[in-house]
Scaffold this active site. Structure first.
Site, PDB file in Angstrom:
ATOM      1  N   ASP A  30       0.938  -1.276   0.071  1.00 59.16           N
ATOM      2  CA  ASP A  30       0.005  -0.097  -0.249  1.00 59.16           C
ATOM      3  C   ASP A  30       0.849   1.193  -0.037  1.00 59.16           C
ATOM      4  OD1 ASP A  30      -2.262   1.464  -0.099  1.00 59.16           O
ATOM      5  OD2 ASP A  30      -2.879   1.259   2.042  1.00 59.16           O
ATOM      6  N   ASN A  33     -10.712  -3.309  -5.371  1.00 54.90           N
ATOM      7  CA  ASN A  33      -9.646  -2.198  -6.528  1.00 54.90           C
ATOM      8  C   ASN A  33     -10.647  -2.073  -7.587  1.00 54.90           C
ATOM      9  OD1 ASN A  33      -6.700  -3.332  -4.887  1.00 54.90           O
ATOM     10  ND2 ASN A  33      -7.585  -1.487  -4.448  1.00 54.90           N
TER      11      ASN A  33
HETATM   12  C1  IPE Z   1      -0.812   0.038  -4.097  1.00 55.39           C
HETATM   13  O1  IPE Z   1      -1.024   1.094  -3.509  1.00 55.39           O
HETATM   14  C2  IPE Z   1      -2.010  -0.937  -3.814  1.00 55.39           C
HETATM   15  C3  IPE Z   1      -2.729  -1.320  -5.274  1.00 55.39           C
HETATM   16  C4  IPE Z   1      -3.959  -1.523  -5.321  1.00 55.39           C
HETATM   17  C5  IPE Z   1      -1.765  -1.955  -6.267  1.00 55.39           C
HETATM   18  P1  IPE Z   1      -2.415   2.259  -3.640  1.00 55.39           P
HETATM   19  O2  IPE Z   1      -2.675   2.526  -4.970  1.00 55.39           O
HETATM   20  O3  IPE Z   1      -3.537   1.765  -2.760  1.00 55.39           O
HETATM   21  O4  IPE Z   1      -1.794   3.748  -3.095  1.00 55.39           O
HETATM   22  P2  IPE Z   1      -2.210   4.780  -2.126  1.00 55.39           P
HETATM   23  O5  IPE Z   1      -3.007   3.928  -0.940  1.00 55.39           O
HETATM   24  O6  IPE Z   1      -3.323   5.622  -3.019  1.00 55.39           O
HETATM   25  O7  IPE Z   1      -1.253   5.501  -1.664  1.00 55.39           O
HETATM   26 MG    MG Z   2      -4.022   2.292  -0.823  1.00 54.08          MG
END
Ligand code: IPE
Ligand code: MG
Length: 224
Positions: A2, A50
């Site tokens: 994350d 996601n």
């Molecule tokens: C990577 O980080 C997680 C994935 C879904 C690939 P994020 O995209 O959640 O990054 P932040 O939380 O917005 O900083």
């Molecule tokens: Mg994130």
């Protein structure tokens, strides 16, 4: 994994740049875990939630995933790493699923480490699927049968769960498997997470007393 988006935004870059840097961290950590003798490394790459992200960002993540599967083939083979996908990979674009299936088949007999990629993964969905398959089989349900019905079947329970990026929650990740996991939360954003951070998390894990419900004295062998 994350913090990719925040890493990029803090530098005035597009979020996709953060994901690209995050993919580099994946390579570093897979290599380090293998060196450290980790048996199973599970990376939460894409959750069922996601899919709610903007289409463009999802597309960029799928492109990166494709590039990763193509570029890591030799490394996985050379280092005896078996790839396994958990989640609902059938939700992914067909081209990605095809690559994933081919790489899983080609690395299936590698025994040094298993790399689980959680893709379109949600722990609740995994549990629902497991319970549904058990319901169809019939008979009494016990913990062993549930474990065998999960996508992590045959793998040990989670010992250590590391979450980068400062949030302190599980976000629907391996809820059953991590029932007794030691949790390590770090402010470090995923693209910045390197071998030293990983080693530090392993060291912290090594300092924890894992009692599994027993007393400290019992674990020391002082009392039965
Ligand atoms: C990577 O980080 C997680 C994935 C879904 C690939 P994020 O995209 O959640 O990054 P932040 O939380 O917005 O900083
Ligand atoms: Mg994130």
């Amino acid at each position: 994994m994350d913090g990719n988006g925040r890493w990029a935004e803090a530098r005035g870059f597009d979020r996709s740049t953060g994901h690209r840097e995050g993919a580099k961290a994946v390579r570093t950590i897979v290599t380090r875990a293998r060196e450290k003798g980790v048996q199973v490394l599970t990376l939460y790459a894409f959750s069922t939630e996601n899919w709610r992200r903007p289409k463009r960002e999802i597309g960029q993540l799928m492109t990166l995933l494709t590039e990763f599967l193509l570029s890591e083939r030799t490394t996985l083979l050379k280092n005896q790493i078996a790839l396994r996908a958990i989640g609902r990979p059938a939700d992914l674009p067909k081209s990605v699923t095809r690559l994933l299936n081919a790489l899983m088949a080609d690395t299936a007999n590698n025994a040094a480490m298993t790399l689980n990629l959680a893709l379109s993964y949600g722990s609740k969905a995994e549990l629902v699927d497991a319970f549904e398959s058990l319901r169809k089989q019939g008979g009494p349900i016990d913990e062993n049968r549930i474990e065998d019905a999960l996508q992590t079947r045959g793998q040990p329970p989670v010992d250590l769960l590391i979450r980068t990026g400062g949030e302190q929650r599980l976000s629907n990740f391996l809820l059953w498997q991590a029932a007794y996991a030691e949790l390590v939360f770090t402010q470090t954003l995923w693209p910045d997470f390197n071998s030293d951070h990983f080693d530090a998390a392993l060291d912290e894990y090594g300092c924890r007393e894992r009692r599994f419900g027993k007393t400290g004295a019992q674990m020391q062998g002082a009392t039965p």
